[in-house]
Each structure stands twice: as structure tokens, then as C-alpha cells.
Design a protein around this motif. Structure first.
Motif, short mmCIF file in Angstrom:
data_model
loop_
_atom_site.label_atom_id
_atom_site.label_comp_id
_atom_site.label_asym_id
_atom_site.label_seq_id
_atom_site.Cartn_x
_atom_site.Cartn_y
_atom_site.Cartn_z
N CYS A 155 0.98 -1.59 -0.36
CA CYS A 155 0.06 -0.14 0.08
C CYS A 155 0.75 1.17 -0.54
O CYS A 155 0.04 2.15 -0.10
CB CYS A 155 -0.85 0.26 1.25
N TYR A 156 2.18 1.33 0.41
CA TYR A 156 2.80 2.24 0.09
C TYR A 156 3.50 2.06 -1.32
O TYR A 156 5.02 3.54 -0.99
CB TYR A 156 4.00 2.66 1.44
N LEU A 157 3.60 1.59 -1.23
CA LEU A 157 4.59 1.63 -3.23
C LEU A 157 3.77 2.05 -4.02
O LEU A 157 2.39 2.17 -4.23
CB LEU A 157 5.52 0.25 -3.42
N CYS A 158 4.94 2.95 -5.57
CA CYS A 158 3.94 3.25 -6.47
C CYS A 158 5.17 2.97 -7.38
O CYS A 158 6.48 3.15 -7.83
CB CYS A 158 3.70 4.43 -6.46
N ASN A 159 4.64 1.82 -8.83
CA ASN A 159 5.85 1.38 -9.09
C ASN A 159 6.76 0.53 -9.12
O ASN A 159 8.49 0.67 -8.92
CB ASN A 159 6.33 2.13 -10.20
N GLY A 160 6.90 -0.27 -8.03
CA GLY A 160 7.99 -0.82 -7.05
C GLY A 160 8.40 -0.31 -5.85
O GLY A 160 9.77 -0.67 -5.19
#
Ligand SMILES: Cc1cc2nc3c(=O)[nH]c(=O)nc-3n(C[C@H](O)[C@H](O)[C@H](O)COP(=O)(O)O)c2cc1C
Length: 206
Positions: free
Chosen positions: A154-159
């Protein structure tokens, strides 16, 4: 002389030999001391090297956490979210010498097995101690190699961790305040391509 800034410039004042660095991060450093996790709040934390990844944490020599870092030769750097500002401040007020801080968070361990990390923090860096620097002052600097990093999906964007999702706590030192992050200004290694070099060094961004 041409006015190049956004406001009328006054003369620069000398403010003395002090660490006016803006902004500063707010982190929780963890180590096992006498077999139990202990966490302290630090703002003196920064990246030392990218490959292999290394980080420096600067701790007052009198702190309880130092004993554990030296004993186990490992520690963690945990990034609290703004929703953790009270507990983060508590860890920066109360020493493990006086109170047991081992039960404040849910602790987990990674590959080093002895660097306690905080489940509630959005991002955790697991570090192996590679060097300790002492410049003869009040602090000692622990250099850690980041052997693993952790974050929930949930804290990631594009890994990779996304700063808007993490909602980190920004710190300003001499007035002792915590802040949230501000707005997005542009892409790094990109917006600079628009710079003309013709007196537009300062622009107003909303
Ligand atoms: C916002 C904030 C930032 C702090 N930054 C540092 C720091 O960078 N280095 C440090 O040694 N202590 C720092 N402290 C103080 C320690 O966190 C504090 O003395 C703590 O109680 C020590 O815990 P320990 O004795 O259990 O290790 C900070 C405290 C606060 C509230």
C-alpha cells in the motif's frame, strides 16, 4: 541593480556556526539492547552512498541505543508516518535507560536477525554496521550498509515507496517543529531542462 528575487531582498544576516539544514528527516533508529528492542528518534540521518547503499545515523554518545548498535553491529532505520508523530516524539524524549520502549511497536526481524524493525512504520531499512566515526564531539556516527529494505504494497508506486503514501514527518531543528510534506513541484532530472539561464533562477510555484 536588477531585482531577481520574489521579494525585496534585505542584506544577509550572519546567523553563526550552526546546522541550519532544511528540511530534516524524522526517523526511528532501532537496535537490540540487552536482548530487547529499543528505538530512538533521530533527525541526523542521511544517505552516504548509493552502491552499495549506505546510510549514516548520528547519535549522542550518551544514548542507550548506541550500546545495542555496537554490541550487535547492526541497526534499523524506520520511517514513521505523520500518523505516528506522538509516539515518534515520545521515543525522542524518553531514554531506554529510564523506560522500556520494547513494547511500544510491533517489532519484526529480517535477514540480519538482530536489527529490530517497526511494523507500523511504512518503510524500514535493515543495516549492517560497517564503520563508526568519532570526531571528538558529543556525537558518534554509525555508518550502516542497507542489506534489505521493507514496505507494504500500500506504500508503493511502481515498486518503490511513494512519498505521498508514506506521509513522512519533516523536522525543523532549531524551532523544534514537525511538518508534513508539501506539494509536488516537478520531475527531478527533468524540470531543469526548462531553465533559460536568463535571470529566472527564482520562480513562484503554487
Ligand atoms: C525530533 C527529535 C530529533 C532527534 N534527533 C536526534 C538525533 O539526530 N541524534 C540523537 O542522538 N538524538 C536525537 N534526538 C534525541 C533522542 O531521540 C533522545 O535523547 C532519546 O530519548 C534517546 O533514546 P535512547 O537513550 O533510548 O537511545 C532527537 C529527539 C527528537 C524529539
Amino acid at each position: 541593480m536588477m531585482e531577481r528575487g520574489l521579494m525585496n531582498r534585505m542584506e544577509k544576516q550572519n546567523l553563526g556556526a550552526r546546522n541550519f539544514l532544511y528540511p530534516m528527516p524524522t526517523t526511528l533508529v532501532g537496535a537490540n539492547v540487552k536482548g530487547k528492542p529499543n528505538y530512538l528518534t533521530i533527525a541526523f540521518c542521511g544517505v552516504v552512498q548509493a552502491i552499495p547503499p549506505m546510510i549514516a545515523v548520528t547519535l549522542g554518545k550518551m544514548h542507550y541505543t548506541n550500546e545495542g548498535i555496537k554490541e550487535n553491529r547492526c541497526f534499523s532505520v524506520n520511517i514513521p508516518s505523520r500518523h505516528m508523530v506522538e509516539v515518534t516524539d515520545y521515543c525522542g524524549i524518553v531514554s531506554g535507560k529510564k523506560a522500556d520502549k520494547s513494547q511500544i511497536f510491533e517489532t519484526f526481524y529480517g535477514t540480519l536477525e538482530n536489527a529490530p524493525m517497526i511494523m507500523e512504520c511504512p518503510v524500514n531499512l535493515e543495516c549492517k554496521l560497517v564503520d563508526t566515526l568519532d570526531f571528538g564531539g558529543t556525537n558518534e556516527v554509525f555508518i550502516g550498509e542497507v542489506v534489505e529494505s521493507y514496505a507494504e504494497e500500500c506504500y508503493l508506486c511502481n515498486g518503490v515507496p511513494d512519498i505521498e503514501k508514506i506521509e513522512p514527518i519533516v523536522f525543523s531543528m532549531y524551532d523544534n517543529n514537525y511538518w508534513g510534506i508539501g506539494s509536488h513541484l516537478g520531475k527531478a532530472w527533468s524540470v531543469g531542462k526548462n531553465f533559460s539561464g536568463n535571470g529566472d533562477a527564482v520562480k513562484k510555484y503554487e
